[in-house]
Write an enzyme that holds these catalytic residues in place. Structure first.
Site, PDB file in Angstrom:
ATOM      1  N   LEU A  57       8.506 -52.252  10.679  1.00  0.00           N
ATOM      2  CA  LEU A  57       7.759 -51.531  11.706  1.00  0.00           C
ATOM      3  C   LEU A  57       7.721 -50.066  11.308  1.00  0.00           C
ATOM      4  CD1 LEU A  57       9.222 -52.906  15.077  1.00  0.00           C
ATOM      5  CD2 LEU A  57       7.050 -53.531  14.009  1.00  0.00           C
ATOM      6  N   ASP A  58       6.634 -49.382  11.637  1.00  0.00           N
ATOM      7  CA  ASP A  58       6.557 -47.950  11.371  1.00  0.00           C
ATOM      8  C   ASP A  58       7.716 -47.229  12.069  1.00  0.00           C
ATOM      9  OD1 ASP A  58       4.222 -48.474  10.042  1.00  0.00           O
ATOM     10  OD2 ASP A  58       2.902 -47.759  11.652  1.00  0.00           O
ATOM     11  N   ARG A  59       8.156 -46.149  11.481  1.00  0.00           N
ATOM     12  CA  ARG A  59       9.321 -45.414  12.009  1.00  0.00           C
ATOM     13  C   ARG A  59       9.190 -45.061  13.498  1.00  0.00           C
ATOM     14  NH1 ARG A  59      13.041 -41.356   8.620  1.00  0.00           N
ATOM     15  NH2 ARG A  59      14.706 -41.183  10.150  1.00  0.00           N
ATOM     16  N   VAL A 118       7.759 -46.579  15.855  1.00  0.00           N
ATOM     17  CA  VAL A 118       7.511 -47.767  16.673  1.00  0.00           C
ATOM     18  C   VAL A 118       8.819 -48.486  16.962  1.00  0.00           C
ATOM     19  CG1 VAL A 118       6.294 -49.998  16.756  1.00  0.00           C
ATOM     20  CG2 VAL A 118       5.214 -48.012  15.657  1.00  0.00           C
ATOM     21  N   ARG A 138      -2.614 -49.033  15.040  1.00  0.00           N
ATOM     22  CA  ARG A 138      -2.840 -47.621  15.320  1.00  0.00           C
ATOM     23  C   ARG A 138      -4.258 -47.201  14.946  1.00  0.00           C
ATOM     24  NH1 ARG A 138       2.307 -44.928  12.391  1.00  0.00           N
ATOM     25  NH2 ARG A 138       1.431 -43.023  13.309  1.00  0.00           N
TER      26      ARG A 138
END
Length: 237
Positions: free
Chosen positions: A60-62, A64, A163
C-alpha cells in the site's frame, strides 16, 4: 508493532492493519518497513531461535492505511503471488472525497503512465505508448456535509491507480495533494483505506474475508455510521 495490528493469522499467512505513514517494504528513506518490524515481533512472541520468514504479497502507498497480507511460508507466498496475478484476491477500498462522483456508481477504464522521476501516475482515456490499462468500479456509499464516502473495487493493480482515476473524474481523495486535493491532512495521510480483502486460503482452501477498522476520526466514523444505518434499515425492511 503489536498484536492489535494483526487482523488474522494462521501458520501460513498474516493479515495486518497498516497505519498511514508506515511502509510495507524498505525504500530509499531507510525507515524500518512493516515486514522487518513484523519479523522482530514474531521472533520475540514465538521465541524463534532462527530467522523468521515473512514474504510481502502486495503493498500500500505510504500515506494509505488498511489491510495488508504477508506470507509466513514460501508455499503460501508463491501461491498468493499467483492468485494476485490471476485477480483471485479481491480488494475493496473506502475513500473520502470532497466532490460527489457523477454518476454515483460506474466502471472506470483509463490508461496509466507512471513517471518515476516525480513518482506520479497519469491517466488517459485513450491508449498511449507504455501506458497500462487500469480498471476499477466505484459506488457512492454516503454523503456528508463536507466529504463523501466512496467504495472502490480494484480490477487491476496499477501504481497509484485509485488516486489517479478518482482524480481524473474530478474526485481527488481528501488530503491527496499529489493528485489534486486542495488541503493536506494534519497527519500527512490521505483518506484512502484498504477496507477489506477476500480470497481462498492458498493452503487450506477456506474462504478468508478480513475487514480493517475505520480510522478513529470523526470525518470517517460519521460517514461509516451512516452506511451502517442504511444497511440496518435495508435488513429490517
Amino acid at each position: 508493532m503489536t498484536s492489535d495490528n494483526i487482523l488474522y493469522e494462521d501458520n501460513h499467512i498474516m493479515i495486518v492493519n497498516k497505519h498511514p505513514g508506515e511502509i510495507v517494504q524498505g525504500d530509499k528513506t531507510g525507515d524500518e518497513p512493516m515486514v522487518e518490524s513484523l519479523k522482530t515481533f514474531i521472533k520475540q512472541r514465538d521465541a524463534k531461535p532462527g530467522n523468521v520468514f515473512l514474504g510481502v504479497v502486495h503493498r500500500l502507498d505510504r500515506p494509505v492505511g488498511g489491510v495488508v497480507i504477508f506470507a509466513k511460508t514460501s508455499k503460501a507466498l508463491a501461491r498468493l503471488n499467483d492468485m494476485l496475478r490471476k485477480g483471485e484476491i479481491h480488494k475493496t477500498y473506502w475513500a473520502l472525497t470532497r466532490n460527489v462522483p457523477d454518476p454515483a456508481d460506474a466502471l472506470l477504464t483509463h490508461y496509466i503512465t507512471t513517471v518515476e522521476r516525480n513518482n506520479k501516475s497519469y491517466a488517459s482515456l485513450t491508449p498511449k505508448d507504455g501506458a497500462k490499462e487500469a480498471r476499477l468500479s466505484y459506488r457512492l456509499l454516503a454523503r456528508g456535509e463536507r466529504f463523501n464516502l466512496v467504495e472502490v473495487r480494484l480490477l487491476t493493480g496499477r501504481k497509484h491507480q485509485i488516486r489517479v482515476q478518482l482524480s481524473a473524474i474530478g474526485c481527488p481523495i481528501r488530503g491527496d495533494l499529489k493528485y489534486g486535493d486542495k488541503r493536506s491532512n494534519p497527519d500527512g495521510s490521505i483518506s484512502l483505506l484498504a477496507r477489506s480483502i477476500e480470497f481462498v486460503h492458498p493452503v487450506s482452501g477456506k474462504h478468508i474475508s478480513v475487514t480493517a477498522p475505520v480510522p478513529d476520526q470523526r470525518v470517517w466514523t460519521e460517514l461509516a455510521d451512516s452506511v451502517n444505518d442504511k444497511e440496518n434499515d435495508q435488513t429490517r425492511s
